[in-house]
Design an enzyme around this catalytic site. Structure first.
Site, short mmCIF file in Angstrom:
data_model
loop_
_atom_site.label_atom_id
_atom_site.label_comp_id
_atom_site.label_asym_id
_atom_site.label_seq_id
_atom_site.Cartn_x
_atom_site.Cartn_y
_atom_site.Cartn_z
N LYS A 123 0.76 -1.15 -0.07
CA LYS A 123 0.02 0.09 0.03
C LYS A 123 1.05 1.27 -0.13
O LYS A 123 0.52 2.37 -0.49
CB LYS A 123 -0.95 -0.03 1.23
N LYS A 138 -1.31 15.03 -14.75
CA LYS A 138 -2.60 14.57 -14.91
C LYS A 138 -3.42 14.57 -13.80
O LYS A 138 -3.97 14.05 -12.95
CB LYS A 138 -2.32 12.97 -15.15
N GLN A 141 -6.84 13.29 -12.79
CA GLN A 141 -6.88 11.75 -12.10
C GLN A 141 -6.66 12.04 -10.50
O GLN A 141 -7.09 10.95 -9.96
CB GLN A 141 -5.62 10.94 -12.76
N HIS A 149 -8.46 6.90 -0.95
CA HIS A 149 -8.27 5.52 -1.08
C HIS A 149 -6.86 5.27 -0.69
O HIS A 149 -6.55 4.42 0.02
CB HIS A 149 -8.73 4.97 -2.39
N TYR A 186 -3.58 -3.88 -16.31
CA TYR A 186 -4.32 -2.91 -17.33
C TYR A 186 -3.33 -1.70 -17.51
O TYR A 186 -2.93 -1.10 -18.67
CB TYR A 186 -5.61 -2.37 -17.04
N THR A 207 -13.89 -0.64 -13.02
CA THR A 207 -14.89 0.11 -12.03
C THR A 207 -15.69 -1.25 -11.51
O THR A 207 -15.86 -1.16 -10.23
CB THR A 207 -15.41 1.21 -12.32
N ARG A 265 -15.85 11.76 -17.50
CA ARG A 265 -14.72 11.31 -17.56
C ARG A 265 -14.25 10.88 -18.88
O ARG A 265 -13.17 10.08 -18.93
CB ARG A 265 -14.37 10.53 -16.30
#
Length: 323
Positions: A123, A138, A141, A149, A186, A207, A265
């Site tokens: 984490k 970016k 984002q 999170h 991904y 998602t 988005r």
């Protein structure tokens, strides 16, 4: 009076730390929560203040090679974590219902301690997600959901691994690692360049996979409330995990709605860019910008109205001069 308050705080701190698992003391950053808290505060300071100011007058970094290595390294780490969770109990001795934490020094108990700490450490590594966003500028984002999170998970898991490294409270860590295998795979393909874009048609399902994760986690801990008895040693974690799963399900559902129902988005391109592969959205040619639509097969759908009208007008004037 201040001295009394300070001594009371220290008494509470000593009482809280006395309940932690002594087997974790040999692992980095597990002696006390100071190191972990300092890392998270530094992270928040960088992504919310120092980073944007640093990049304000600089061009965004590309970081392509670094991101490819980073993402696929996390894929490998997540696969290893899933395997270790399975071998430490979930595929061997656990019932997948009320499984207590093994506090013994048995090989399997110590193996669970190791993978629980490794999950916590992963984490902290994943904080680099946001650092890359800042360095690449970016900014879209870096949402509240993303920062919350990434900072909330390592903080809570430090306490989780300190008090109960294993048992039914570790189920959500194993499921989360499975999701991260898919997710960082991904991201790795996405960072590899346009030639891999045709393999990324399943972006919106990322998602959905995360939503399934939170449903599974909540359903698993909900069993606790329907059992006549359960000897899991830290029931507080069960309540927190249930709240965590429900809370993040709501947040990610809102993200899904905003991104794929309202389309806020969806990726946009300017009028001079072309795009390859399969993308979602609708072509809107206006004010020099357009959104991606369907399959483009290497050609740019939709052009700027201003550019198109200018070119048509120039051609017409040229023909009139020739005549």
């Amino acid at each position: 009076m201040l001295q009394d308050i300070g001594s009371q705080i220290m008494e509470v701190y000593d009482y809280v730390m006395a309940g932690t698992d002594p087997r974790l003391k040999v692992y980095p950053m597990m002696q006390n929560p100071v190191y972990m808290s300092a890392i998270l505060l530094s992270y928040l300071f960088f992504v919310l203040f120092a980073g944007p100011r640093l990049m304000a007058n600089r061009k965004p970094f590309q970081l392509k090679e670094a991101m490819i290595i980073y993402n696929f390294s996390l894929v490998a780490l997540s696969v290893f974590i899933v395997y270790e969770f399975l071998m430490s109990g979930w595929a061997t001795t656990y019932t997948w219902r009320c499984d207590p934490c093994d506090y013994s020094d048995s090989p399997q108990g110590l193996r669970m301690v190791r993978v629980a700490w490794l999950f916590f450490f992963s984490k902290l590594i994943e904080l680099m997600d946001t650092v890359f966003f800042v360095l690449r500028k970016k900014h879209g984002q870096i949402t509240f959901l993303h920062i919350f999170h990434h900072s909330f998970m390592p903080w809570t898991w430090w306490w989780g691994v300190s008090y109960a490294p294993g048992g039914m409270g570790s189920f959500h860590a194993m499921v989360n690692s499975v999701v991260h295998v898919i997710m960082y795979f991904y991201y790795g393909l996405s960072a590899a360049g346009p030639r891999f874009q045709k393999f990324l048609w399943w972006k919106e399902y990322m998602t959905a996979i995360q939503l399934v994760q939170f449903v599974l986690v909540s359903l698993h801990v909900t069993q606790y409330y329907f059992m006549e008895s359960c000897d899991y040693q830290v029931p507080l974690f069960i309540h927190l995990i249930w709240v965590y799963g429900t809370f993040f399900f709501v947040l990610f559902s809102n993200f899904w709605y905003q991104a794929y129902i309202k389309g806020k988005r969806l990726p946009k391109l300017n009028s001079k860019q072309s795009h390859n592969g399969k993308t979602n959205g609708s072509t809107v040619a206006s004010n020099g910008k357009h959104a991606e639509n369907g399959t483009s097969n290497g050609t740019s759908h939709g052009t700027s109205n201003g550019v198109t009208h200018h070119e048509n007008g120039s051609a017409l004037i040229g023909k009139m001069k020739k005549a």
